[in-house]
Scaffold this motif. Sequence first.
Motif, PDB file in Angstrom:
ATOM      1  N   LYS A  54       0.840  -1.196   0.000  1.00 26.10           N
ATOM      2  CA  LYS A  54       0.000   0.000   0.000  1.00 26.10           C
ATOM      3  C   LYS A  54       0.875   1.246   0.000  1.00 26.10           C
TER       4      LYS A  54
ATOM      5  N   ALA B 228      -0.732   1.324  -4.241  1.00 24.39           N
ATOM      6  CA  ALA B 228      -0.520   0.361  -5.321  1.00 24.39           C
ATOM      7  C   ALA B 228       0.198   0.974  -6.523  1.00 24.39           C
TER       8      ALA B 228
ATOM      9  N   ILE C 148       5.080  -4.521  -5.574  1.00 23.19           N
ATOM     10  CA  ILE C 148       4.133  -5.618  -5.781  1.00 23.19           C
ATOM     11  C   ILE C 148       4.801  -6.735  -6.567  1.00 23.19           C
TER      12      ILE C 148
ATOM     13  N   ALA D 232      -3.046  -5.663  -2.902  1.00 22.73           N
ATOM     14  CA  ALA D 232      -2.584  -4.295  -3.114  1.00 22.73           C
ATOM     15  C   ALA D 232      -3.772  -3.360  -2.912  1.00 22.73           C
TER      16      ALA D 232
ATOM     17  N   ASN E 290      -5.428   0.008  -3.806  1.00 22.91           N
ATOM     18  CA  ASN E 290      -5.552   1.152  -4.721  1.00 22.91           C
ATOM     19  C   ASN E 290      -6.178   2.298  -3.922  1.00 22.91           C
TER      20      ASN E 290
ATOM     21  N   ILE F 276      -2.057  -3.077 -11.738  1.00 21.52           N
ATOM     22  CA  ILE F 276      -1.860  -3.656 -10.402  1.00 21.52           C
ATOM     23  C   ILE F 276      -1.917  -5.179 -10.478  1.00 21.52           C
TER      24      ILE F 276
END
Length: 321
Positions: free
Chosen positions: A247, A249, A256, A269, A271, A301
Amino acid sequence: MDIIKRPRRLRTGEWIRRLVRETRLSVDELIYPIFIVEGEGIKREIPSMPGVYYFSSDCLMRELEEVQSLGIPGVLLFGVTDKKDDVGSGAYDDNGVVQTALKQCKRNFPQMIFMADICLCEYTSHGHCGVVRDGHVLNDPSVELIVKAALSCADAGADVVAPSDMMDGRVGEIRKALDRNGLTDKAIMAYSAKYSSAFYGPFRDAAGSKPAFGDRRGYQMDFCNRKEALREVRLDIDEGADIIMVKPALAYLDIIRDVSERFDVPVAAYNVSGEYSMIKAAAQKGWIDERAAVTESVTAIRRAGAGIIITYFAKQLAQWI
Protein backbone atom coordinates in the motif's frame (compact mmCIF):
# COMPACT_ATOMS: atom_id res chain seq x y z
CA MET A 1 14.72 -14.86 -47.87
CA ASP A 2 14.58 -12.93 -44.59
CA ILE A 3 11.32 -13.25 -42.68
CA ILE A 4 9.89 -9.95 -41.50
CA LYS A 5 8.78 -10.13 -37.88
CA ARG A 6 5.24 -8.79 -37.61
CA PRO A 7 4.00 -8.77 -33.98
CA ARG A 8 1.08 -6.63 -35.15
CA ARG A 9 -0.59 -9.74 -36.54
CA LEU A 10 -1.78 -10.46 -33.00
CA ARG A 11 -3.24 -6.95 -32.63
CA THR A 12 -5.32 -6.74 -35.79
CA GLY A 13 -8.73 -7.10 -34.14
CA GLU A 14 -10.47 -7.24 -30.77
CA TRP A 15 -11.05 -11.01 -30.91
CA ILE A 16 -7.39 -11.88 -31.45
CA ARG A 17 -6.28 -9.33 -28.86
CA ARG A 18 -8.59 -11.01 -26.37
CA LEU A 19 -7.29 -14.44 -27.37
CA VAL A 20 -3.65 -13.61 -26.60
CA ARG A 21 -4.24 -11.29 -23.62
CA GLU A 22 -1.77 -12.07 -20.83
CA THR A 23 -3.47 -10.38 -17.87
CA ARG A 24 -7.18 -10.53 -17.13
CA LEU A 25 -9.20 -8.84 -14.41
CA SER A 26 -11.83 -10.80 -12.56
CA VAL A 27 -14.46 -9.65 -10.09
CA ASP A 28 -13.22 -12.49 -7.85
CA GLU A 29 -10.06 -10.46 -7.13
CA LEU A 30 -11.84 -7.33 -5.87
CA ILE A 31 -12.43 -6.09 -2.33
CA TYR A 32 -14.57 -3.02 -1.74
CA PRO A 33 -13.60 -0.61 1.11
CA ILE A 34 -16.52 0.91 3.05
CA PHE A 35 -16.69 3.64 5.73
CA ILE A 36 -19.10 2.98 8.63
CA VAL A 37 -20.52 5.72 10.86
CA GLU A 38 -22.79 5.78 13.89
CA GLY A 39 -26.47 6.63 13.60
CA GLU A 40 -29.33 5.61 11.33
CA GLY A 41 -30.45 6.40 7.81
CA ILE A 42 -27.05 7.75 6.80
CA LYS A 43 -25.67 7.50 3.28
CA ARG A 44 -23.57 10.62 2.81
CA GLU A 45 -21.05 11.24 0.05
CA ILE A 46 -17.46 11.98 1.06
CA PRO A 47 -16.51 15.31 -0.56
CA SER A 48 -12.90 14.38 -1.34
CA MET A 49 -13.90 10.97 -2.74
CA PRO A 50 -16.77 11.41 -5.23
CA GLY A 51 -18.93 8.30 -5.42
CA VAL A 52 -17.76 6.99 -2.04
CA TYR A 53 -20.11 7.24 0.94
CA TYR A 54 -20.37 7.01 4.68
CA PHE A 55 -22.94 4.39 5.69
CA SER A 56 -24.73 3.80 8.95
CA SER A 57 -25.27 0.10 9.70
CA ASP A 58 -28.86 0.02 8.42
CA CYS A 59 -27.94 1.64 5.10
CA LEU A 60 -24.89 -0.61 4.86
CA MET A 61 -27.19 -3.62 4.52
CA ARG A 62 -28.70 -2.16 1.34
CA GLU A 63 -25.24 -1.40 0.00
CA LEU A 64 -24.12 -4.97 0.65
CA GLU A 65 -27.08 -6.29 -1.33
CA GLU A 66 -25.70 -4.46 -4.36
CA VAL A 67 -22.13 -5.56 -3.65
CA GLN A 68 -23.25 -9.17 -3.43
CA SER A 69 -25.35 -8.93 -6.60
CA LEU A 70 -22.26 -7.74 -8.48
CA GLY A 71 -20.32 -10.83 -7.38
CA ILE A 72 -17.75 -8.92 -5.33
CA PRO A 73 -16.55 -11.46 -2.74
CA GLY A 74 -15.88 -9.15 0.17
CA VAL A 75 -15.57 -5.74 1.78
CA LEU A 76 -13.03 -4.02 4.03
CA LEU A 77 -14.68 -2.01 6.83
CA PHE A 78 -13.38 1.22 8.38
CA GLY A 79 -14.97 2.89 11.37
CA VAL A 80 -15.49 6.65 11.57
CA THR A 81 -16.50 8.23 14.86
CA ASP A 82 -16.42 11.51 16.75
CA LYS A 83 -15.83 9.60 20.00
CA LYS A 84 -12.05 9.77 20.23
CA ASP A 85 -9.60 9.52 23.10
CA ASP A 86 -5.87 9.23 23.67
CA VAL A 87 -5.83 5.41 23.47
CA GLY A 88 -8.35 4.85 20.68
CA SER A 89 -10.72 2.83 22.86
CA GLY A 90 -13.37 2.81 20.15
CA ALA A 91 -11.19 0.44 18.15
CA TYR A 92 -11.61 -2.32 20.74
CA ASP A 93 -15.08 -1.48 22.05
CA ASP A 94 -17.22 -4.59 21.55
CA ASN A 95 -20.13 -2.26 20.81
CA GLY A 96 -18.08 0.03 18.59
CA VAL A 97 -19.14 1.23 15.16
CA VAL A 98 -17.39 -1.55 13.21
CA GLN A 99 -18.19 -4.30 15.70
CA THR A 100 -21.89 -3.41 15.64
CA ALA A 101 -21.89 -3.40 11.85
CA LEU A 102 -20.05 -6.72 11.66
CA LYS A 103 -22.67 -8.50 13.77
CA GLN A 104 -25.41 -7.36 11.39
CA CYS A 105 -23.31 -8.12 8.33
CA LYS A 106 -22.66 -11.74 9.25
CA ARG A 107 -26.31 -12.34 10.11
CA ASN A 108 -27.53 -10.99 6.78
CA PHE A 109 -24.68 -11.97 4.46
CA PRO A 110 -23.09 -15.10 5.91
CA GLN A 111 -21.27 -16.06 2.70
CA MET A 112 -19.61 -12.68 2.11
CA ILE A 113 -16.04 -12.05 3.29
CA PHE A 114 -15.82 -9.31 5.88
CA MET A 115 -12.44 -7.75 6.54
CA ALA A 116 -11.90 -5.30 9.40
CA ASP A 117 -9.16 -2.70 9.28
CA ILE A 118 -7.34 -2.86 12.60
CA CYS A 119 -5.78 0.41 13.65
CA LEU A 120 -6.17 3.11 16.29
CA CYS A 121 -5.80 6.24 14.17
CA GLU A 122 -9.51 6.65 13.36
CA TYR A 123 -10.25 6.49 17.10
CA THR A 124 -7.43 8.50 18.72
CA SER A 125 -7.72 12.17 19.57
CA HIS A 126 -4.18 12.74 18.27
CA GLY A 127 -4.67 10.82 15.00
CA HIS A 128 -1.66 8.53 15.37
CA CYS A 129 -1.79 4.75 14.99
CA GLY A 130 -0.67 3.96 18.52
CA VAL A 131 -0.12 5.08 22.08
CA VAL A 132 1.63 8.44 22.31
CA ARG A 133 3.85 9.52 25.17
CA ASP A 134 5.91 12.72 25.19
CA GLY A 135 5.35 13.13 21.47
CA HIS A 136 6.50 9.61 20.57
CA VAL A 137 4.42 6.66 19.31
CA LEU A 138 5.29 3.70 21.53
CA ASN A 139 5.46 0.31 19.85
CA ASP A 140 4.73 -2.35 22.48
CA PRO A 141 1.91 -0.56 24.35
CA SER A 142 0.34 0.12 20.95
CA VAL A 143 0.55 -3.56 20.00
CA GLU A 144 -1.37 -4.51 23.15
CA LEU A 145 -4.31 -2.32 22.10
CA ILE A 146 -4.13 -3.40 18.46
CA VAL A 147 -4.42 -7.03 19.59
CA LYS A 148 -7.51 -6.10 21.62
CA ALA A 149 -9.03 -4.45 18.54
CA ALA A 150 -8.32 -7.51 16.38
CA LEU A 151 -9.92 -9.84 18.94
CA SER A 152 -12.95 -7.60 19.29
CA CYS A 153 -13.56 -7.46 15.53
CA ALA A 154 -12.93 -11.18 15.07
CA ASP A 155 -15.43 -11.96 17.85
CA ALA A 156 -17.96 -9.65 16.18
CA GLY A 157 -17.74 -11.59 12.92
CA ALA A 158 -14.77 -10.39 10.89
CA ASP A 159 -13.43 -13.23 8.73
CA VAL A 160 -10.17 -11.37 8.19
CA VAL A 161 -8.45 -8.87 10.48
CA ALA A 162 -6.17 -6.41 8.74
CA PRO A 163 -3.65 -4.62 10.99
CA SER A 164 -2.63 -1.41 9.24
CA ASP A 165 -0.60 0.30 11.97
CA MET A 166 2.93 -0.88 11.01
CA MET A 167 3.95 -1.53 14.61
CA ASP A 168 6.69 -4.14 14.99
CA GLY A 169 5.55 -7.58 16.09
CA ARG A 170 1.82 -6.97 15.93
CA VAL A 171 1.06 -9.80 13.49
CA GLY A 172 2.61 -12.44 15.75
CA GLU A 173 0.80 -11.13 18.81
CA ILE A 174 -2.53 -11.06 16.97
CA ARG A 175 -2.03 -14.61 15.72
CA LYS A 176 -1.24 -15.89 19.19
CA ALA A 177 -4.24 -14.09 20.68
CA LEU A 178 -6.64 -15.37 18.02
CA ASP A 179 -5.44 -18.94 18.50
CA ARG A 180 -5.62 -18.73 22.30
CA ASN A 181 -9.22 -17.60 22.04
CA GLY A 182 -10.32 -20.37 19.70
CA LEU A 183 -10.38 -18.10 16.63
CA THR A 184 -7.99 -20.23 14.61
CA ASP A 185 -10.05 -19.86 11.41
CA LYS A 186 -9.73 -16.08 11.39
CA ALA A 187 -7.20 -14.92 8.80
CA ILE A 188 -4.73 -12.05 9.07
CA MET A 189 -4.17 -9.74 6.12
CA ALA A 190 -1.16 -7.67 7.15
CA TYR A 191 -0.46 -4.23 5.78
CA SER A 192 3.12 -5.42 5.43
CA ALA A 193 4.66 -2.90 3.04
CA LYS A 194 2.73 0.24 3.94
CA TYR A 195 4.52 3.35 2.80
CA SER A 196 4.29 6.85 4.24
CA SER A 197 2.52 8.35 1.25
CA ALA A 198 0.94 11.57 0.05
CA PHE A 199 -1.76 9.47 -1.63
CA TYR A 200 -3.63 8.90 1.67
CA GLY A 201 -4.91 12.47 1.82
CA PRO A 202 -8.58 11.90 0.93
CA PHE A 203 -8.81 8.90 3.28
CA ARG A 204 -7.49 10.93 6.21
CA ASP A 205 -10.05 13.58 5.42
CA ALA A 206 -12.81 10.94 5.26
CA ALA A 207 -11.77 9.14 8.44
CA GLY A 208 -10.80 12.23 10.42
CA SER A 209 -7.43 10.62 11.08
CA LYS A 210 -4.92 13.30 10.15
CA PRO A 211 -2.21 13.42 12.86
CA ALA A 212 -2.60 16.36 15.21
CA PHE A 213 1.18 16.73 15.30
CA GLY A 214 4.11 15.41 13.31
CA ASP A 215 3.60 12.67 10.74
CA ARG A 216 3.73 8.88 10.44
CA ARG A 217 7.19 8.48 8.98
CA GLY A 218 8.40 7.00 12.27
CA TYR A 219 6.39 3.84 11.64
CA GLN A 220 5.22 3.84 8.01
CA MET A 221 7.91 3.07 5.43
CA ASP A 222 10.11 5.52 3.55
CA PHE A 223 8.94 5.60 -0.08
CA CYS A 224 12.57 5.59 -1.22
CA ASN A 225 13.09 2.03 0.05
CA ARG A 226 12.58 -1.24 -1.80
CA LYS A 227 14.54 -3.93 0.06
CA GLU A 228 13.01 -2.86 3.35
CA ALA A 229 9.61 -3.95 2.01
CA LEU A 230 10.91 -7.47 1.47
CA ARG A 231 12.18 -7.60 5.06
CA GLU A 232 8.83 -6.39 6.40
CA VAL A 233 6.92 -8.94 4.33
CA ARG A 234 9.17 -11.79 5.45
CA LEU A 235 8.71 -10.82 9.11
CA ASP A 236 4.92 -10.76 8.78
CA ILE A 237 4.83 -14.13 7.04
CA ASP A 238 7.06 -15.61 9.74
CA GLU A 239 4.70 -14.21 12.39
CA GLY A 240 1.65 -15.83 10.83
CA ALA A 241 0.20 -13.49 8.21
CA ASP A 242 -2.07 -15.33 5.77
CA ILE A 243 -2.20 -12.49 3.21
CA ILE A 244 0.25 -9.64 2.83
CA MET A 245 -0.46 -6.23 1.40
CA VAL A 246 1.41 -3.51 -0.46
CA LYS A 247 0.00 0.00 0.00
CA PRO A 248 -0.36 2.22 -2.02
CA ALA A 249 -0.52 0.36 -5.32
CA LEU A 250 0.12 2.46 -8.42
CA ALA A 251 3.30 4.18 -7.24
CA TYR A 252 4.59 0.85 -5.89
CA LEU A 253 4.09 -1.58 -8.76
CA ASP A 254 7.76 -2.55 -8.50
CA ILE A 255 7.20 -3.57 -4.87
CA ILE A 256 4.13 -5.62 -5.78
CA ARG A 257 6.19 -7.39 -8.43
CA ASP A 258 9.11 -8.03 -6.06
CA VAL A 259 6.86 -9.39 -3.33
CA SER A 260 4.74 -11.58 -5.61
CA GLU A 261 7.84 -13.14 -7.17
CA ARG A 262 9.62 -13.85 -3.87
CA PHE A 263 6.87 -15.10 -1.57
CA ASP A 264 4.28 -17.83 -1.94
CA VAL A 265 1.44 -16.23 0.01
CA PRO A 266 -1.49 -14.28 -1.47
CA VAL A 267 -0.53 -10.68 -2.28
CA ALA A 268 -3.03 -7.85 -1.90
CA ALA A 269 -2.58 -4.30 -3.11
CA TYR A 270 -4.57 -1.28 -1.96
CA ASN A 271 -5.55 1.15 -4.72
CA VAL A 272 -5.76 4.00 -2.23
CA SER A 273 -7.94 7.09 -1.88
CA GLY A 274 -5.57 9.51 -3.59
CA GLU A 275 -5.21 7.22 -6.58
CA TYR A 276 -8.99 7.00 -6.74
CA SER A 277 -9.68 10.70 -6.33
CA MET A 278 -7.15 11.79 -8.95
CA ILE A 279 -8.86 9.71 -11.61
CA LYS A 280 -12.31 10.83 -10.48
CA ALA A 281 -11.33 14.50 -10.53
CA ALA A 282 -9.72 14.30 -13.97
CA ALA A 283 -12.72 12.40 -15.34
CA GLN A 284 -15.14 14.98 -13.95
CA LYS A 285 -13.14 17.67 -15.73
CA GLY A 286 -13.40 15.70 -18.96
CA TRP A 287 -9.63 15.34 -19.18
CA ILE A 288 -9.59 11.54 -19.25
CA ASP A 289 -11.94 8.66 -20.02
CA GLU A 290 -12.79 7.30 -16.56
CA ARG A 291 -13.59 3.73 -17.58
CA ALA A 292 -10.45 3.44 -19.71
CA ALA A 293 -8.21 4.96 -17.03
CA VAL A 294 -9.63 2.82 -14.23
CA THR A 295 -9.41 -0.39 -16.22
CA GLU A 296 -5.84 0.35 -17.32
CA SER A 297 -4.60 1.31 -13.86
CA VAL A 298 -6.20 -1.61 -12.02
CA THR A 299 -5.02 -4.04 -14.70
CA ALA A 300 -1.50 -2.72 -14.08
CA ILE A 301 -1.86 -3.66 -10.40
CA ARG A 302 -2.98 -7.13 -11.40
CA ARG A 303 -0.21 -7.42 -14.01
CA ALA A 304 2.38 -6.53 -11.37
CA GLY A 305 1.34 -9.59 -9.38
CA ALA A 306 -1.45 -8.66 -6.97
CA GLY A 307 -4.04 -11.42 -6.63
CA ILE A 308 -6.31 -9.31 -4.40
CA ILE A 309 -7.08 -5.70 -5.27
CA ILE A 310 -8.71 -3.42 -2.70
CA THR A 311 -10.23 -0.54 -4.63
CA TYR A 312 -12.99 2.06 -4.35
CA PHE A 313 -13.63 1.33 -8.03
CA ALA A 314 -14.73 -2.24 -7.21
CA LYS A 315 -18.41 -1.77 -7.98
CA GLN A 316 -17.72 0.03 -11.25
CA LEU A 317 -15.19 -2.57 -12.30
CA ALA A 318 -17.60 -5.39 -11.47
CA GLN A 319 -20.11 -3.83 -13.86
CA TRP A 320 -17.52 -3.33 -16.60
CA ILE A 321 -15.65 -6.64 -16.46
